[in-house]
Write a protein that holds these residues in place. Structure first.
Motif, PDB file in Angstrom:
ATOM      1  N   LYS A 129      -0.246   1.703  -3.428  1.00  0.00           N
ATOM      2  CA  LYS A 129      -1.638   1.940  -3.046  1.00  0.00           C
ATOM      3  C   LYS A 129      -2.512   0.705  -3.284  1.00  0.00           C
ATOM      4  N   THR A 130      -1.923  -0.462  -3.105  1.00  0.00           N
ATOM      5  CA  THR A 130      -2.650  -1.711  -3.295  1.00  0.00           C
ATOM      6  C   THR A 130      -3.423  -2.064  -2.025  1.00  0.00           C
ATOM      7  N   VAL A 131      -4.735  -2.209  -2.145  1.00  0.00           N
ATOM      8  CA  VAL A 131      -5.578  -2.544  -0.996  1.00  0.00           C
ATOM      9  C   VAL A 131      -5.335  -4.003  -0.596  1.00  0.00           C
ATOM     10  N   ARG A 145      -9.751   2.553   0.340  1.00  0.00           N
ATOM     11  CA  ARG A 145      -8.587   3.419   0.137  1.00  0.00           C
ATOM     12  C   ARG A 145      -8.664   4.653   1.032  1.00  0.00           C
ATOM     13  N   HIS A 146      -9.866   5.203   1.191  1.00  0.00           N
ATOM     14  CA  HIS A 146     -10.029   6.359   2.083  1.00  0.00           C
ATOM     15  C   HIS A 146      -9.635   5.997   3.514  1.00  0.00           C
ATOM     16  N   PHE A 162       0.824  -1.206   0.000  1.00  0.00           N
ATOM     17  CA  PHE A 162       0.000   0.000   0.000  1.00  0.00           C
ATOM     18  C   PHE A 162       0.861   1.260   0.000  1.00  0.00           C
ATOM     19  N   GLU A 200      -5.816   5.442   3.786  1.00  0.00           N
ATOM     20  CA  GLU A 200      -5.076   6.704   3.689  1.00  0.00           C
ATOM     21  C   GLU A 200      -5.324   7.612   4.883  1.00  0.00           C
TER      22      GLU A 200
END
Length: 689
Positions: free
Chosen positions: A307-309, A327-328, A303, A331
């Motif tokens: 940015k890989t969930v 993602r929210h 991630f 982050e």
């Protein structure tokens, strides 16, 4: 998390186990929750007035500036929701009760530790502003932090004693010995570095001639958040110790365990020693505790880099989270309370310094939370099932932890919204959810500047629904704090007054405003920010607003606290005009001035016959001191037991009543007071019972 007594034991062997190092030019995995907790109290910032967020922001900014000056790459990891297995739930419940006691202790002038309610919001906003890499885990963060540190072969920065147990080749840097305030310069290279102490499992186990695989056995026996400590005092293990100090039992346990080749043999021998060899429950608990420290590949590296969930988010209990929220959440742009509400159907509320003779300040913000619950739970449900959709809220009733079942509600505009696609719903519909919640007309969107809308709508809501009703001095104090917060300045007020002075009514009212703001931020985030999100650190300065209220009460004019023609004065007038637009001039004129004479002693309130009177409850906690109060992020508490033997009897006595004495009530909606009967969310609510 934290291993009971381990930190104190290792610190007693400082020269052997904690080695000095000049830290620079490396990656550093930071336990974010532990960092903001430790720094807030280390810097001795305000607690009793609701927090000084601007001062906290300055400290955090300086911290990361000093890291970058030393070419250190920080990666911050925050806790998310509670673990879906609930394996830590008993510990969390215990800590919730302790937080109530801590907040009460501060409210009556005793020492304790309570973080201000908006501290994590300030921390997350600031890290995004500073562009510090940040991940908020979907569940507990400790294991993920250790797995990432192992994968990247870099150290962890925290004060959590569990990191003494994880086998990390890059080592563990306790925050206590991380001298970040004063970066040094290497005379030979002219490069800056931070003096620190580093711990490695390899060096520690080598000094005991023990296999590193046995260190998790030590942790499981001593006890952590998942395993209750075993009673080793009567086993005579101190005879194996070479210390002859108060840590002789821990030292003896480690020396005794070092003779075994691995965990299975060690646990078997320990159970025989305690005569519990045939107890499968204790054996199972110990092995589960040991497994908590077994590291495999985690998901944070992917991630941080791409940015890989994590795959785990799409399976098991976490799959109830809408895909667009993942993602929210990761982050740190959405509150983790959403995870608890969806996965566990419960939410743990935060306790503040307030008037404990009054209902909990979180009751004022309950209708806001009910709208959040409605958005989360009332998707694709037939009308007949609405009354069944409740969230368990863990709050307080006087000094006891209390569970209330709170119903999710839905306004008319919410009927046309779908949670799975909330991010692409029309902007005006998402704004309307907020307007309905606050009871604000859409026409006022044209009157109030976008940057001020959320904070002013929250202030209007607070003026209408807070109890007791705010007076004019409370309103002017709040707005003045916002005005000076925007320009990072302060008015000229009377000097020499005690910073520790607390007026219960003022503390209670401002605590209500803060909890309303906190849950309004969460609702706005869930709706994908239809209103601009304000910088939280500039909105509330506890010490200042309390001091302003005192100054106004003693007759100082509001005008004298503002410099004529200054930017602060102009902004204050803008805030005042916004409030007038929202509630009207007549409303403000009818408010109490706040200048009335107030008796020093408050009248006894008895609003619930089944609870003890507050003065009796007060006497129950007369023995509380700073050492009596623990916090979920502070694992010093376990070592304090060793430092202060007198504490243990009173703690054992308290433990019998504080955990299991939890009252439980059911509320289908926020019905506590008649003043909330006309709340706009109720007028358009579906499924009301």
């Amino acid at each position: 998390m934290g291993v009971k007594g381990l930190r104190g034991f290792i610190e007693s062997r400082m020269k052997t186990d904690l080695r000095s190092c000049a830290f620079r030019d490396k990656r550093l995995i930071i336990d974010g929750c532990n960092l903001y907790y430790t720094l807030y109290f280390e810097c001795k910032l305000d607690q009793i007035h609701g927090g000084d967020y601007d001062a906290f922001e300055e400290k955090i900014t300086r911290f990361f500036e000093n890291l970058r000056a030393c070419d250190i790459e920080p990666y911050v990891v925050l806790d998310g929701g509670a673990d879906h297995t609930d394996k830590k739930w008993d510990t969390l419940i215990k800590r919730k009760q302790e937080k109530i006691k801590a907040a009460f202790a501060l409210s009556v002038g005793r020492k304790a530790r309570v973080l201000p309610i908006l501290i994590e919001d300030v921390f997350r906003q600031l890290l995004q502003k500073l562009k510090v890499p940040l991940v908020q885990c979907l569940e507990e963060a400790d294991w993920e932090i250790a797995a990432l540190a192992k994968e990247w072969n870099c150290p962890v920065l925290s004060n959590d004693s569990d990191f003494y147990v994880f086998k990390l080749e890059g080592g563990f840097l306790p925050i206590t010995y991380f001298k970040w305030k004063n970066a040094k310069v290497d005379r030979h290279t002219n490069q800056k570095f931070i003096k620190a102490k580093i711990f490695t499992v390899g060096n520690f186990c080598k000094s005991f001639r023990m296999s590193p695989e046995l260190l998790p056995v030590v942790a499981a026996i001593l006890g952590n958040d998942y395993v209750k400590p075993q009673n080793i005092r009567c086993l005579g293990l101190e005879k194996y110790s070479t210390l002859g100090t108060k840590h002789a039992q821990t030292d003896g346990l480690i020396n005794w365990l070092s003779q075994f080749p691995g965990p299975e043999a060690a646990v078997s021998a320990f159970l025989k020693l305690t005569r519990k060899g045939k107890n499968p429950f204790i054996q199972e608990a110990l092995f589960k505790g040991i497994q908590e420290y077994k590291l495999i590949s985690g998901s944070l590296a992917q991630f941080f880099q791409f940015k890989t969930v994590p795959r785990a988010a799409y399976t098991g209990p976490l799959q109830v989270l809408p895909k667009w929220t993942l993602r929210h959440l990761l982050e740190g742009k959405m509150s983790s309370s959403i995870i608890d509400a969806l996965v566990h159907q419960r939410v743990s509320l935060t306790f503040q310094v307030e008037d404990f003779q009054l209902p909990c300040t979180t009751e004022t913000s309950r209708p806001i939370r009910q709208v959040i619950y409605g958005l989360l739970l009332l998707r694709d449900r037939p009308l007949a099932e609405y009354s069944k959709c409740c969230i368990e809220e863990y709050g307080r009733q006087q000094l006891k932890l209390n569970i209330e079942k709170v119903e999710a509600i839905q306004t008319m505009v919410m009927e046309r919204l779908q949670l799975e696609a909330l991010w692409k719903e029309p902007h005006n519909m998402r704004v309307q959810v907020l307007l309905d919640t606050f009871g604000v007309s859409s026409e006022l969107l044209k009157v109030i500047p976008c940057a001020l809308q959320l904070q002013m709508f929250v202030t209007q809501y607070w003026l209408v629904y807070a109890h007791p009703p705010p007076s004019q001095v409370h309103l002017w104090g709040l707005l003045l704090g916002m005005a000076y917060g925007k320009f990072s300045s302060a008015p000229q007020t009377q000097q020499g007054r005690e910073r520790s002075y607390l007026e219960p009514e003022t503390a209670h009212l401002y605590s209500q405003w803060q909890t309303c703001l906190k849950w309004s931020l969460s609702l706005n985030q869930l709706l994908c920010l239809p209103l601009s999100e304000p910088e939280v650190a500039s909105l509330y300065r506890g010490t200042l607003v309390h001091q302003v209220v005192r100054e106004l009460r003693r007759g100082i004019s509001l005008e004298s606290l503002l410099v004529r023609g200054s930017s602060t004065e102009q902004f204050f007038k803008q805030l005042k005009d916004a409030v007038v637009s929202l509630v009207g001039e007549d409303f403000i004129k009818k408010m109490r001035t706040g200048l009335e004479h107030r008796a020093a002693e408050k009248t006894q309130r008895d609003y619930n016959s089944q609870n003890q009177p507050i003065d009796e409850l007060r006497s129950d906690f007369e023995h509380l001191t700073c050492e009596d109060i623990k916090d979920c992020d502070d694992d010093d508490d376990d070592d304090d037991d060793d430092r202060n033997g007198k504490r243990k009897k009173s703690k054992a006595k308290d433990h019998k009543t504080e955990i299991h004495d939890i009252s439980c009530t059911t509320r289908s909606r926020h019905k506590a007071r008649a003043r909330n009967a006309n709340h706009p969310s109720k007028k358009t609510m579906r499924g009301d019972v």
